[in-house]
Design a protein around this motif. Structure first.
Motif, mmCIF file in Angstrom:
data_model
loop_
_atom_site.group_PDB
_atom_site.id
_atom_site.type_symbol
_atom_site.label_atom_id
_atom_site.label_comp_id
_atom_site.label_asym_id
_atom_site.label_seq_id
_atom_site.Cartn_x
_atom_site.Cartn_y
_atom_site.Cartn_z
ATOM 1 N N GLU A 127 0.805 -1.224 0.000
ATOM 2 C CA GLU A 127 0.000 0.000 0.000
ATOM 3 C C GLU A 127 0.836 1.271 0.000
ATOM 4 O OE1 GLU A 127 -2.643 -0.301 3.296
ATOM 5 O OE2 GLU A 127 -3.724 -2.022 2.472
ATOM 6 N N THR A 128 1.840 1.361 0.885
ATOM 7 C CA THR A 128 2.644 2.571 0.998
ATOM 8 C C THR A 128 4.121 2.220 0.898
ATOM 9 O OG1 THR A 128 1.003 3.623 2.432
ATOM 10 C CG2 THR A 128 3.228 4.552 2.447
ATOM 11 N N ILE A 129 4.840 2.937 0.038
ATOM 12 C CA ILE A 129 6.262 2.705 -0.168
ATOM 13 C C ILE A 129 7.045 3.894 0.374
ATOM 14 C CG2 ILE A 129 8.078 2.156 -1.828
ATOM 15 C CD1 ILE A 129 5.822 0.103 -1.754
ATOM 16 N N ASN A 130 7.995 3.624 1.256
ATOM 17 C CA ASN A 130 8.924 4.659 1.710
ATOM 18 C C ASN A 130 10.017 4.799 0.651
ATOM 19 O OD1 ASN A 130 11.784 4.645 3.707
ATOM 20 N ND2 ASN A 130 10.507 6.448 3.501
ATOM 21 N N VAL A 131 10.106 5.970 0.034
ATOM 22 C CA VAL A 131 11.136 6.226 -0.966
ATOM 23 C C VAL A 131 12.264 6.964 -0.260
ATOM 24 C CG1 VAL A 131 11.626 7.182 -3.241
ATOM 25 C CG2 VAL A 131 9.302 6.420 -2.692
ATOM 26 N N GLY A 132 13.349 6.245 0.008
ATOM 27 C CA GLY A 132 14.391 6.780 0.866
ATOM 28 C C GLY A 132 15.625 7.261 0.146
ATOM 29 N N SER A 133 16.109 6.482 -0.839
ATOM 30 C CA SER A 133 17.360 6.839 -1.499
ATOM 31 C C SER A 133 17.436 6.138 -2.853
ATOM 32 C CB SER A 133 18.550 6.413 -0.628
ATOM 33 O OG SER A 133 19.771 6.606 -1.310
ATOM 34 N N LYS A 173 3.134 4.129 -12.770
ATOM 35 C CA LYS A 173 2.427 2.844 -12.839
ATOM 36 C C LYS A 173 2.068 2.341 -11.443
ATOM 37 C CE LYS A 173 4.472 1.301 -17.204
ATOM 38 N NZ LYS A 173 5.416 0.325 -17.856
ATOM 39 N N LEU A 174 2.971 2.538 -10.489
ATOM 40 C CA LEU A 174 2.675 2.149 -9.105
ATOM 41 C C LEU A 174 1.493 2.944 -8.568
ATOM 42 C CD1 LEU A 174 6.306 1.807 -7.685
ATOM 43 C CD2 LEU A 174 4.616 -0.028 -7.838
ATOM 44 N N GLN A 175 1.418 4.232 -8.908
ATOM 45 C CA GLN A 175 0.279 5.050 -8.503
ATOM 46 C C GLN A 175 -1.019 4.505 -9.086
ATOM 47 O OE1 GLN A 175 1.794 8.912 -9.785
ATOM 48 N NE2 GLN A 175 1.927 9.581 -7.655
ATOM 49 N N GLU A 176 -0.962 4.035 -10.322
ATOM 50 C CA GLU A 176 -2.148 3.464 -10.968
ATOM 51 C C GLU A 176 -2.627 2.210 -10.246
ATOM 52 O OE1 GLU A 176 -1.024 2.807 -15.010
ATOM 53 O OE2 GLU A 176 -0.799 4.953 -15.456
ATOM 54 N N HIS A 177 -1.693 1.528 -9.577
ATOM 55 C CA HIS A 177 -2.056 0.342 -8.779
ATOM 56 C C HIS A 177 -2.515 0.729 -7.371
ATOM 57 C CE1 HIS A 177 -0.926 -3.109 -11.337
ATOM 58 N NE2 HIS A 177 0.016 -2.310 -11.836
ATOM 59 N N GLY A 178 -2.625 2.019 -7.087
ATOM 60 C CA GLY A 178 -3.105 2.464 -5.780
ATOM 61 C C GLY A 178 -2.025 2.621 -4.725
ATOM 62 N N VAL A 179 -0.753 2.519 -5.133
ATOM 63 C CA VAL A 179 0.354 2.663 -4.171
ATOM 64 C C VAL A 179 0.566 4.140 -3.850
ATOM 65 C CG1 VAL A 179 2.823 2.305 -3.805
ATOM 66 C CG2 VAL A 179 1.471 0.563 -4.992
ATOM 67 N N THR A 180 0.776 4.442 -2.575
ATOM 68 C CA THR A 180 1.120 5.800 -2.160
ATOM 69 C C THR A 180 2.575 5.825 -1.706
ATOM 70 O OG1 THR A 180 0.351 5.372 0.111
ATOM 71 C CG2 THR A 180 -1.245 6.311 -1.445
ATOM 72 N N PHE A 181 3.139 7.046 -1.584
ATOM 73 C CA PHE A 181 4.568 7.172 -1.321
ATOM 74 C C PHE A 181 4.837 8.048 -0.104
ATOM 75 C CE2 PHE A 181 3.988 6.725 -5.949
ATOM 76 C CZ PHE A 181 4.537 5.450 -6.092
ATOM 77 N N ASP A 182 5.775 7.565 0.708
ATOM 78 C CA ASP A 182 6.246 8.283 1.894
ATOM 79 C C ASP A 182 7.713 8.614 1.634
ATOM 80 O OD1 ASP A 182 7.145 9.123 4.348
ATOM 81 O OD2 ASP A 182 6.851 7.203 5.367
ATOM 82 N N VAL A 183 7.980 9.858 1.223
ATOM 83 C CA VAL A 183 9.329 10.241 0.815
ATOM 84 C C VAL A 183 10.078 10.786 2.026
ATOM 85 C CG1 VAL A 183 10.701 11.590 -0.805
ATOM 86 C CG2 VAL A 183 8.415 10.801 -1.457
ATOM 87 N N ARG A 184 10.915 9.944 2.619
ATOM 88 C CA ARG A 184 11.715 10.336 3.782
ATOM 89 C C ARG A 184 12.988 9.514 3.820
ATOM 90 N NH1 ARG A 184 8.390 9.629 9.117
ATOM 91 N NH2 ARG A 184 7.453 7.929 7.915
ATOM 92 N N LYS A 185 14.110 10.174 4.114
ATOM 93 C CA LYS A 185 15.378 9.459 4.264
ATOM 94 C C LYS A 185 15.443 8.764 5.617
ATOM 95 C CE LYS A 185 20.365 10.319 3.868
ATOM 96 N NZ LYS A 185 21.404 11.366 3.675
ATOM 97 N N PRO A 214 13.316 8.621 9.751
ATOM 98 C CA PRO A 214 11.994 8.851 10.327
ATOM 99 C C PRO A 214 11.724 10.293 10.746
ATOM 100 C CG PRO A 214 12.923 6.829 11.205
ATOM 101 C CD PRO A 214 14.005 7.479 10.405
ATOM 102 N N GLY A 215 12.755 11.002 11.175
ATOM 103 C CA GLY A 215 12.549 12.363 11.652
ATOM 104 C C GLY A 215 12.411 13.414 10.564
ATOM 105 N N ASP A 216 12.638 13.049 9.302
ATOM 106 C CA ASP A 216 12.518 14.008 8.205
ATOM 107 C C ASP A 216 11.062 14.351 7.920
ATOM 108 O OD1 ASP A 216 15.231 14.022 7.858
ATOM 109 O OD2 ASP A 216 15.234 12.742 6.078
ATOM 110 N N ALA A 217 10.842 15.551 7.414
ATOM 111 C CA ALA A 217 9.514 15.912 6.915
ATOM 112 C C ALA A 217 9.255 15.126 5.626
ATOM 113 C CB ALA A 217 9.444 17.410 6.644
ATOM 114 N N LYS A 218 8.001 14.754 5.390
ATOM 115 C CA LYS A 218 7.663 13.968 4.206
ATOM 116 C C LYS A 218 7.710 14.842 2.956
ATOM 117 C CE LYS A 218 4.736 10.601 6.591
ATOM 118 N NZ LYS A 218 3.427 9.929 6.624
ATOM 119 N N GLY A 219 8.337 14.304 1.908
ATOM 120 C CA GLY A 219 8.393 15.012 0.641
ATOM 121 C C GLY A 219 7.138 14.807 -0.174
#
Length: 325
Positions: free
Chosen positions: A254-260, A286-298, A300-305
């Protein structure tokens, strides 16, 4: 928040502070204090007092010092004696101890609690290779025997894209934040490389078992809760293409952390840690089309991109690059 002062002979304190920031991110209420060759006890004591005074809240202070009985310890001790109901000292500071103290103070309010919490982690970080040189530990129930195959849902606590896979930020900051019982690296390439597989298994933090599986096997595991039933899994991917293959294979991510995502020839870099080529941008759409959302953080303490904005900038730079070529 508990204030932390790292104190050492020479510049060690400043170096380990920098290392901690690379892994856990920049921290508030943390100061490095050094005793240089030309200085004496009163000099480092004065530095400690200035460091404490710089904290917005200095009711709770933890000193992490390099050597029990050394000058930094002795001068910290003279200060702690006046506040021993609130302040604390731990000697033998190492990087694992420092990272654990950062994590612990997120949920603990007193220096005494944090001091007690970090001892075990610091001790567990001291290991030797060949492993046969390690003293034998008392026999306890292993993680493998106590939880493998136990009933319950196979839960994903973090699904992360990171070119470096299992490294310091993941093994410390993200593991502390998500508390996995398993770390699963999903990669056909790594699964074929025995050296990389062994390095990943050795890099797993204490109490967490690491696995490397090819993409086809991950799809099977995602459909079979019984194999790792009751486990809390952290999934690590090198690139978005491997994630898409798992999703298209029927896994519900469901949710992918995009870190690096490392830079290489032909890629553009819309922010400091993410680099994209056209295939990457298309894959995220394409991942968005499958309903995946993204958590952009390097970490845990970073603000989400904002992934939508990051992809927009990446596409604009790729289009510009294409025109120029």
């Amino acid at each position: 928040m508990v204030g932390i002062i790292i104190a050492s002979h020479g510049e060690f304190a400043e170096g380990i502070l920098q290392s901690g920031e690379m892994i856990f991110g920049k921290q508030e209420q943390v100061e490095a204090v050094t005793l240089m060759p030309s200085e004496g006890p009163e000099d480092i004591k004065a530095k400690m007092e200035r460091a404490v005074a710089s904290f917005e809240n200095n009711a709770e202070v933890l000193f992490l010092v390099d050597l029990w009985g050394g000058t930094p310890f002795n001068q910290a001790n003279s200060l702690v004696e006046k506040h021993k109901d609130k302040w604390a000292i731990v000697s033998g500071v190492n990087l694992a101890m420092l990272i654990e103290s950062y994590s612990a103070r997120m949920s603990m309010d007193t220096a005494h609690e944090v001091a007690a919490q970090i001892i075990g982690t610091a001790q567990e970080a001291v290991k030797v290779k060949p492993e046969a040189l390690m003293p034998e530990a008392p026999e306890t129930a292993t993680e493998e025997s106590s939880s493998a195959g136990s009933p319950g849902e196979f839960k994903y606590v973090l699904i992360r894209i990171d070119t470096r896979l299992l490294h310091g930020q993941v093994a410390t900051a993200w593991t502390k934040s998500t508390s996995p019982t398993r770390i699963i690296v999903v990669s056909d390439e790594v699964a074929k490389d025995d050296l990389r597989k062994n390095l990943i298994k050795q890099a797993a933090p204490s109490g967490v078992k690491a696995h490397v599986v090819p993409i086809k096997k991950m799809i099977e595991l995602a459909k079979d809760d019984q194999h790792f039933g009751g486990q809390r899994a952290m999934l690590l991917f090198e690139n978005p293409q491997d994630v898409l293959r798992v999703v298209e294979g029927g896994a519900s991510l469901e949710t992918i952390n995009v870190g690096s995502m490392a830079h290489s020839t032909g890629k553009v870099q819309p922010n400091k840690v993410l680099a994209f080529n056209q295939k990457d941008v298309d894959t995220f759409h394409k991942l968005q089309e499958h309903g995946v959302t993204f958590d952009v953080r390097k970490v845990p303490g970073d603000a989400k991109g904002n992934m939508k904005e990051i992809l927009r900038r990446a596409q604009a730079e790729l289009d510009k690059q294409k025109k120029e070529n």
